[in-house]
Design an enzyme around this catalytic site. Structure first.
Site, PDB file in Angstrom:
ATOM      1  N   ARG A 169     -15.316  16.437  11.942  1.00  0.00           N
ATOM      2  CA  ARG A 169     -15.455  17.301  13.125  1.00  0.00           C
ATOM      3  C   ARG A 169     -16.855  17.883  13.224  1.00  0.00           C
ATOM      4  NH1 ARG A 169     -10.744  21.274  12.128  1.00  0.00           N
ATOM      5  NH2 ARG A 169     -11.334  20.681  10.026  1.00  0.00           N
TER       6      ARG A 169
ATOM      7  N   ASN B 247      -8.685  18.411  14.633  1.00  0.00           N
ATOM      8  CA  ASN B 247      -7.731  17.611  13.890  1.00  0.00           C
ATOM      9  C   ASN B 247      -6.455  17.559  14.714  1.00  0.00           C
ATOM     10  OD1 ASN B 247      -9.381  17.144  11.698  1.00  0.00           O
ATOM     11  ND2 ASN B 247      -8.512  18.768  10.460  1.00  0.00           N
TER      12      ASN B 247
END
Length: 108
Positions: A35, A53
């Protein structure tokens, strides 16, 4: 001069057309800095949106920007950082909605 992350043959129309992009990535993409990597690439390419996520071993990305920047973003994100392993990805183009003012990494 043209930024080095854009293909030499990109056409100028793609620099003016704005679109949205939804990406889903599966593999070893959690707990490996994926990320943060996506957020960094978004900043370099002036892409707005978010990454999070999603489910087990999955990351989801929503992004908006110039078509050429989004294409470069997709090309980088589908490979991921060196410590990740992308097993599969899916993406869908959409209409630009001006829904995001910046790019956010969603940690929860």
């Amino acid at each position: 001069p043209q930024p080095s992350f854009l293909p030499a043959n990109h056409n100028k129309r793609k620099m003016t057309v704005k679109k949205s992009l939804h990406i889903q990535i599966w593999g070893r993409v959690q707990n490996v800095g994926f990320r943060a990597f996506v957020g960094q690439q978004a900043g370099l390419l002036s892409v707005n949106g978010w990454v999070r996520n999603f489910g087990r071993n999955q990351v989801e990305v929503r992004a908006e920007g110039h078509e050429a920047s989004l294409q470069a973003f997709l090309d980088i994100v589908k490979e991921g950082p060196s410590v990740a392993r992308v097993d599969r990805y899916e993406f869908e183009w959409g209409e630009f909605r001006d829904a995001f003012k910046s790019f956010h990494v969603r940690w929860l």
